[in-house]
Design an enzyme around this catalytic site. Structure first.
Site, PDB file in Angstrom:
ATOM      1  CD  GLU A   1      -2.629  -3.724   2.858  1.00  0.00           C
ATOM      2  OE1 GLU A   1      -1.866  -2.846   3.280  1.00  0.00           O
ATOM      3  OE2 GLU A   1      -2.541  -4.925   3.165  1.00  0.00           O
TER       4      GLU A   1
ATOM      5  CG  ASP B   1       3.187  -3.682   3.929  1.00  0.00           C
ATOM      6  OD1 ASP B   1       2.458  -2.668   3.862  1.00  0.00           O
ATOM      7  OD2 ASP B   1       2.839  -4.723   4.504  1.00  0.00           O
TER       8      ASP B   1
ATOM      9  CB  CYS C   1       2.208  -3.883  12.157  1.00  0.00           C
ATOM     10  SG  CYS C   1       3.431  -2.773  12.810  1.00  0.00           S
ATOM     11  N   GLY C   2       4.245  -4.406   9.216  1.00  0.00           N
ATOM     12  CA  GLY C   2       4.754  -3.629   8.092  1.00  0.00           C
ATOM     13  C   GLY C   2       6.256  -3.569   8.197  1.00  0.00           C
TER      14      GLY C   2
END
Lengths: 374, 268
Positions: free
Chosen positions: A114, A264, A299-300
């Site tokens: 990413e 993720d 953040c995930g």
């Protein structure tokens, strides 16, 4: 014709979008057609494994994972990573080589990077100083990543100049281009798809919100301006936090064929509440959510794939067959490997999960070998 | 000849399966003593196979020491075609039971030398010790296996050209396109089946009623090949009520009066 012939009996298998009561026969790591064994070879199985009525579904394929159980792919020896300084890529990427799975870990089909061509306005957890622009095209990518050998998917923002050329070049190199971390409008998204992009990174997250006059990248799910027969796939983080159940339902109902479940997940997957490290940053787990430490930026996720499957079924009311294929067949399709992965058809790799009636993992199998048992 | 008349096609399936199970178990097959079974395909025996699978799964019968010979197969039809008898046997029976693939025989309609294939088939039956129990169904025109009307009653395994009636009847299985229906088949002969120690024929449904009448109330006639089994020392016909519609009342009454005796054949 060498190799042990294994027959899995008493199971419900997911084949051709439905559960059927059928045995699975495996030899040399592949699923084989037992009819041919019966009539041509006239032999019986060497080993019969009683699945006790459990479900067998194709092995999950994760297109977006950053780490887990304390390991971070950007930092330690162990498919996706966030934007990092190029020294990190040069050090880490060669270590994440494609490998066949075994008891020590899953098969690695390649890396999903990413970045670094993403939009600073939609950086999410990615450090802004590591984001660069397209000026030098593909050579810049190679400069950042060192070699593209292990890279399978690149997430990029298509709204910048030169992106069309880069997308075409990546596609020619058999790298899947995924759109994300972007402020692209629908027209820019459509142009990217028509240039070869086939995937959208964690739909709804790190992109413009749906607007009725310009629906942005989300609008690609219902676009009539893309090549006929082209399926746009998109990742959905179904951890119940990153994507609201109503948003999951919208995506599912509008474009079910393209939906891919992704976790993720970050290195804190499987860890307790508290502070942890992801990439260059500190991460804090609070209330079973992962934040950039001291902020409210997610953040995930820290949900496992089977949790995502369960949550997605609950959120959308879809069939278990569909949810399981969204974690196996659909990602295989976007990678163009649906003949060998993400399916239990004959000649496919014998990678599968055994699940209870309540969709809990019983065991995991790679190439016909049990690599995990709960 | 025995005629067992049962209420429905389901009871025919169950009765037939029980009889097969009992015959196998009473035979006490083993590594040096195989039970040899002749097998049909089609909708009539389907229920019997379902029941046999059920009994196998319940541990009541094993096919480990059973050899099977199927009656027939189309010529030049791919084996994985849903209408091929290989496909039928694999999906409806063999894959569910413990038979050794070496012991399951089906004529190969894709063989380069069909005549040799038929001759070998006869030889393999003899080598297996002959068929202990041959199970068959019949067509509405009274054919057994692909021994179409007019077949010799002493015929052996051979290539047979199918009658126009059969092609038309089969067209529905081939997308209603008669040009796709195989025009030839390999089939055991009437004589091959006559050699079996016992023959069990299943007949269900009103559309088979006239054939049943021809089979048992009229004389032996090669235009109704199944009538040949009137002359077999151990023929067992199992039918449902619907299939008796063309029979005389006295025939039906006579055999129904024997039902207590017949039911003893399948008692545990």
């Amino acid at each position: 014709m060498t190799g042990k012939l294994i027959q899995f009996i008493n199971c419900k298998i997911l084949r051709n979008h439905k559960f059927i009561k059928e045995d699975i026969w495996v030899r040399n790591g592949r699923i084989i057609n037992p009819e041919k064994v019966f009539f041509d070879e006239k032999i019986q199985a060497d080993t019969v494994i009683d699945c006790k009525g459990n479900i067998i579904a194709p092995g999950f394929i994760e297109l977006q994972i950053n780490g887990g159980f304390g390991y971070d792919f950007s930092f330690r020896d162990k498919t996706e990573e966030v934007t990092s300084p190029k020294e990190v890529y040069h050090r880490v990427l060669p270590k994440i080589t494609r490998r066949k799975g075994d008891a020590n870990g899953a098969t690695i089909l390649g890396v999903h990077v990413e970045g670094p061509f993403i939009n600073k306005e939609k950086k999410g957890a990615h450090p802004p100083e590591c984001i660069i622009n397209y000026e030098n095209g593909l050579s810049a990518i190679e400069d950042v990543y060192g070699s593209l050998e292990n890279v399978k998917i690149i997430t990029l923002a298509p709204e910048f100049e030169n992106s069309a050329k880069v997308i075409r070049e990546l596609t020619e190199n058999k790298i899947v281009v995924s759109l994300g971390h972007s402020t692209a409008n629908l027209a820019q998204g459509e142009a990217a798809v028509n240039n070869g992009a086939t995937f959208i990174t964690h739909l709804f997250n790190a992109m413009l919100p749906f607007h009725h006059r310009d629906p942005g990248l989300v609008g690609l799910l219902a676009s009539d301006n893309i090549l006929k027969g082209q399926t746009v796939y998109f990742g959905i983080i179904a951890d119940g936090i990153h994507t609201h159940p109503a948003a999951q339902r919208i995506a599912y109902r509008v474009h079910p064929n393209g939906l891919i479940l992704v976790t993720d997940a970050i290195s804190a997957l499987g860890l307790n509440e508290g502070k942890h490290k992801i990439g260059q940053m500190n991460v804090e787990i609070r209330d079973r959510k992962a934040y950039v430490a001291g902020t409210n930026t997610l953040c995930g996720s820290i949900a496992t794939m089977i949790e995502c499957v369960q949550l997605f079924m609950k959120a959308t009311g879809c069939s278990p067959e569909y949810a399981l294929e969204a974690a196996s067949l659909h990602p295989a399709q976007v990678l163009g490997i649906e003949k060998t992965k993400g399916t239990l058809e004959y000649e496919a790799d014998a990678d599968f999960v055994m699940l209870t009636e309540r969709f809990e993992i019983k065991s995991t199998w790679i190439a016909g070998e049990c690599v995990y048992e709960s | 000849m025995r005629l067992v008349i049962l209420e429905t096609s389901n009871s025919v399936a169950e009765w037939a399966a029980k009889y097969v199970m009992r015959r196998i178990n009473n035979f006490k097959p083993g590594p040096d003593k195989y039970f040899v079974l002749g097998l049909p395909t089609g909708s009539t025996p389907y229920g019997m196979y379902q029941k046999l699978i059920e009994y196998y799964k319940a541990g009541k019968v094993s096919f480990k020491y059973v050899k099977t010979f199927n009656m027939d197969e189309y010529v030049n039809l791919p084996r994985d075609h849903p209408e091929s008898y290989h496909y039928y046997m694999w999906n409806n029976f063999f894959k569910h039971i413990d038979i050794d693939p070496k012991n399951a025989h089906i004529l190969d309609g894709n063989s380069d030398d069909l005549v040799a294939e038929c001759e070998n088939y006869e030889k393999r039956i003899v080598e297996a010790g002959g068929v202990e129990l041959f199970i068959g169904g019949i067509g509405p025109d009274g054919h057994i296996a692909f021994n179409e009307p007019g077949s010799s009653l002493v015929s052996r395994t051979r290539v047979k050209t199918l009658a126009q009636d059969t092609l038309e009847a089969n067209a529905r299985f081939f997308g209603n396109d008669i040009s796709k229906v195989p025009k030839q088949a390999l089939t055991v002969g009437v004589g091959t089946v006559m050699d079996a120690k016992e023959v069990m024929i299943l007949i269900t449904g009103t559309h088979k009623a006239f054939a049943l009448y021809k089979a048992i109330e009229e004389g032996v006639n090669h235009m109704w090949t199944v009538s040949a089994f009137q002359q077999h020392p151990h023929t067992l016909m199992i039918c449902d009520e619907d299939a008796t519609l063309e029979l005389r009342v006295k025939t039906v009454k006579y055999f129904k009066d024997l039902s207590a005796l017949h039911n003893k054949l399948v008692e545990d």
